[in-house]
Motif scaffolding. Sequence first.
Motif, PDB file in Angstrom:
ATOM      1  N   VAL A  17      50.527 -28.345   6.105  1.00  0.00           N
ATOM      2  CA  VAL A  17      49.494 -28.328   4.860  1.00  0.00           C
ATOM      3  C   VAL A  17      49.342 -29.709   4.563  1.00  0.00           C
ATOM      4  CG1 VAL A  17      49.242 -27.815   2.330  1.00  0.00           C
ATOM      5  CG2 VAL A  17      50.430 -26.151   3.746  1.00  0.00           C
ATOM      6  N   LYS A  18      48.075 -30.363   4.661  1.00  0.00           N
ATOM      7  CA  LYS A  18      48.151 -31.799   4.432  1.00  0.00           C
ATOM      8  C   LYS A  18      48.222 -32.375   2.865  1.00  0.00           C
ATOM      9  CE  LYS A  18      44.421 -35.499   5.057  1.00  0.00           C
ATOM     10  NZ  LYS A  18      44.916 -36.172   3.899  1.00  0.00           N
ATOM     11  N   GLU A  19      48.050 -31.453   1.913  1.00  0.00           N
ATOM     12  CA  GLU A  19      48.319 -31.842   0.582  1.00  0.00           C
ATOM     13  C   GLU A  19      49.935 -32.093   0.615  1.00  0.00           C
ATOM     14  OE1 GLU A  19      44.426 -30.037   0.666  1.00  0.00           O
ATOM     15  OE2 GLU A  19      46.394 -29.182   1.778  1.00  0.00           O
ATOM     16  N   PHE A  20      50.715 -31.398   1.256  1.00  0.00           N
ATOM     17  CA  PHE A  20      51.914 -31.515   1.049  1.00  0.00           C
ATOM     18  C   PHE A  20      52.460 -32.698   1.746  1.00  0.00           C
ATOM     19  CE2 PHE A  20      53.211 -26.512   0.961  1.00  0.00           C
ATOM     20  CZ  PHE A  20      52.473 -26.550  -0.440  1.00  0.00           C
ATOM     21  N   VAL A  21      51.937 -33.032   2.929  1.00  0.00           N
ATOM     22  CA  VAL A  21      52.175 -34.124   3.678  1.00  0.00           C
ATOM     23  C   VAL A  21      52.002 -35.722   2.670  1.00  0.00           C
ATOM     24  CG1 VAL A  21      51.786 -35.739   5.729  1.00  0.00           C
ATOM     25  CG2 VAL A  21      52.144 -33.369   5.893  1.00  0.00           C
ATOM     26  N   PRO A  24      57.266 -23.871  -6.945  1.00  0.00           N
ATOM     27  CA  PRO A  24      56.820 -23.125  -5.889  1.00  0.00           C
ATOM     28  C   PRO A  24      55.446 -23.110  -5.865  1.00  0.00           C
ATOM     29  CG  PRO A  24      58.670 -21.836  -6.591  1.00  0.00           C
ATOM     30  CD  PRO A  24      58.483 -22.830  -7.629  1.00  0.00           C
ATOM     31  N   THR A  25      54.814 -23.167  -4.773  1.00  0.00           N
ATOM     32  CA  THR A  25      53.432 -23.236  -4.589  1.00  0.00           C
ATOM     33  C   THR A  25      52.583 -21.876  -4.639  1.00  0.00           C
ATOM     34  OG1 THR A  25      53.181 -25.267  -3.746  1.00  0.00           O
ATOM     35  CG2 THR A  25      51.245 -24.163  -3.378  1.00  0.00           C
ATOM     36  N   VAL A  26      53.282 -21.070  -3.827  1.00  0.00           N
ATOM     37  CA  VAL A  26      53.104 -19.688  -3.527  1.00  0.00           C
ATOM     38  C   VAL A  26      54.123 -18.547  -3.727  1.00  0.00           C
ATOM     39  CG1 VAL A  26      52.267 -18.164  -1.496  1.00  0.00           C
ATOM     40  CG2 VAL A  26      51.322 -20.250  -1.844  1.00  0.00           C
ATOM     41  N   LEU A  27      55.238 -18.842  -3.337  1.00  0.00           N
ATOM     42  CA  LEU A  27      56.135 -17.829  -3.400  1.00  0.00           C
ATOM     43  C   LEU A  27      56.735 -17.034  -4.732  1.00  0.00           C
ATOM     44  CD1 LEU A  27      58.538 -19.129  -0.510  1.00  0.00           C
ATOM     45  CD2 LEU A  27      56.528 -17.629  -0.302  1.00  0.00           C
ATOM     46  N   SER A  28      57.672 -16.107  -4.731  1.00  0.00           N
ATOM     47  CA  SER A  28      57.698 -15.336  -5.724  1.00  0.00           C
ATOM     48  C   SER A  28      58.262 -15.770  -7.147  1.00  0.00           C
ATOM     49  CB  SER A  28      58.992 -14.200  -5.456  1.00  0.00           C
ATOM     50  OG  SER A  28      60.022 -14.822  -5.121  1.00  0.00           O
ATOM     51  N   SER A  29      58.610 -16.955  -6.927  1.00  0.00           N
ATOM     52  CA  SER A  29      59.107 -17.676  -8.132  1.00  0.00           C
ATOM     53  C   SER A  29      57.785 -18.628  -8.798  1.00  0.00           C
ATOM     54  CB  SER A  29      60.308 -18.714  -8.196  1.00  0.00           C
ATOM     55  OG  SER A  29      61.260 -17.938  -7.371  1.00  0.00           O
ATOM     56  N   ASP A  30      56.451 -18.395  -8.253  1.00  0.00           N
ATOM     57  CA  ASP A  30      55.391 -18.965  -8.649  1.00  0.00           C
ATOM     58  C   ASP A  30      55.178 -19.041 -10.189  1.00  0.00           C
ATOM     59  OD1 ASP A  30      52.024 -19.109  -7.863  1.00  0.00           O
ATOM     60  OD2 ASP A  30      53.402 -20.732  -7.279  1.00  0.00           O
ATOM     61  N   LYS A  74      47.678 -21.021   5.661  1.00  0.00           N
ATOM     62  CA  LYS A  74      47.607 -22.197   5.612  1.00  0.00           C
ATOM     63  C   LYS A  74      46.615 -22.807   4.415  1.00  0.00           C
ATOM     64  CE  LYS A  74      45.521 -24.739   8.515  1.00  0.00           C
ATOM     65  NZ  LYS A  74      45.098 -25.602   9.754  1.00  0.00           N
ATOM     66  N   ASN A  75      45.207 -22.050   4.707  1.00  0.00           N
ATOM     67  CA  ASN A  75      44.293 -22.257   3.644  1.00  0.00           C
ATOM     68  C   ASN A  75      44.910 -21.789   2.347  1.00  0.00           C
ATOM     69  OD1 ASN A  75      42.847 -23.121   5.567  1.00  0.00           O
ATOM     70  ND2 ASN A  75      41.589 -21.244   5.722  1.00  0.00           N
ATOM     71  N   LEU A  76      45.580 -20.767   2.036  1.00  0.00           N
ATOM     72  CA  LEU A  76      46.196 -20.167   0.590  1.00  0.00           C
ATOM     73  C   LEU A  76      46.900 -21.658   0.086  1.00  0.00           C
ATOM     74  CD1 LEU A  76      46.710 -18.288  -1.646  1.00  0.00           C
ATOM     75  CD2 LEU A  76      48.539 -17.261  -0.174  1.00  0.00           C
ATOM     76  N   TYR A  77      47.803 -21.862   0.812  1.00  0.00           N
ATOM     77  CA  TYR A  77      48.585 -23.220   0.310  1.00  0.00           C
ATOM     78  C   TYR A  77      47.999 -24.262   0.166  1.00  0.00           C
ATOM     79  CZ  TYR A  77      53.485 -21.206   1.214  1.00  0.00           C
ATOM     80  OH  TYR A  77      54.827 -20.764   1.329  1.00  0.00           O
ATOM     81  N   SER A  78      47.048 -24.779   0.579  1.00  0.00           N
ATOM     82  CA  SER A  78      46.208 -25.912   0.512  1.00  0.00           C
ATOM     83  C   SER A  78      45.370 -25.573  -0.575  1.00  0.00           C
ATOM     84  CB  SER A  78      45.109 -25.941   1.583  1.00  0.00           C
ATOM     85  OG  SER A  78      46.020 -26.359   2.858  1.00  0.00           O
ATOM     86  N   ALA A  79      45.012 -24.556  -1.095  1.00  0.00           N
ATOM     87  CA  ALA A  79      44.059 -24.240  -2.251  1.00  0.00           C
ATOM     88  C   ALA A  79      44.994 -24.339  -3.593  1.00  0.00           C
ATOM     89  CB  ALA A  79      43.378 -23.025  -2.191  1.00  0.00           C
ATOM     90  N   ARG A  80      46.024 -23.831  -3.380  1.00  0.00           N
ATOM     91  CA  ARG A  80      47.009 -23.518  -4.397  1.00  0.00           C
ATOM     92  C   ARG A  80      47.937 -24.772  -4.861  1.00  0.00           C
ATOM     93  NH1 ARG A  80      47.733 -18.323  -6.455  1.00  0.00           N
ATOM     94  NH2 ARG A  80      49.943 -19.228  -7.129  1.00  0.00           N
TER      95      ARG A  80
END
Length: 258
Positions: free
Chosen positions: A102-106, A40-46, A22-28
């Motif tokens: 992820v609060k940033e997504f919301v 994409p925020t994290v996944l392979s197509s990033d 979760k922290n990784l998603y928030s940071a990115r």
Amino acid sequence: MGNIPETRIYGKNVDIDSNAVKNLYSARSEKNGDRPVDAPTVLSSDTNIENIELWTKEELERWFPQFPLDNESIVLEIGFGTGRMTRYITPKAGEYVGIDYVKEFVDTVKKREDIVKKENTVFLHMPLEQFAAENHSRYSKRFNRLFLSGGVFMYMNDCTLEECMAQLEDMLQDSCVIYISEPVAIEERLTLNSFYSETIQDNYSAIYRTVDEYKKLFSAFLNQGFELDVCQEFFENDIKKMKETKQWIFILKRTKRG
């Protein structure tokens, strides 16, 4: 020197740190800057953001028609992210509840002007396990559509996920469609446990289960009258091109009898 922990684990059931994910998603998400909101925020197509357009196009043309929506549809979306597919759901659904941890997504989804928000459109900031534990009585037999696209279960440990499955089934109406798209392991279970990914240039944790493992997890649904209507590779031409994993699509359906 102590033993160096394994970061790439095959075949074994090893727990990951969900909070670290979760922290990784928030940071990115905070670093996305001027990139397209659906990138994409994290996944392979990033590092290849045009892939998301191909992903969405194929999803809308090939799979989304098997998730019919109308004014009678009451939808629960798990892990809506930045709203890539949400914007195609809320205009058609009669009611919609979306959750993401992820609060940033919301915040992003609430601000997006291209996502229709009706009186019965709700976005909640919480993980699936919290939502399932705190709301399965409130939403008992409430939803007739369950939607998850991209990957959420891959960040949850088995014991947590099994409990959530049972609680989710309690929330579903007799007639219901479940749409789940998750990455799976091709040959054997693969756990990345704080594994340094060259693609995203950060430590990354995820559990890639096999299709058979997901079928066992879905027993909470299958034992209650659902049938696994679709179970196959998601992409006709795999845009992710990963050696050990594939994006998969599961569609389960239950029809009220009598």
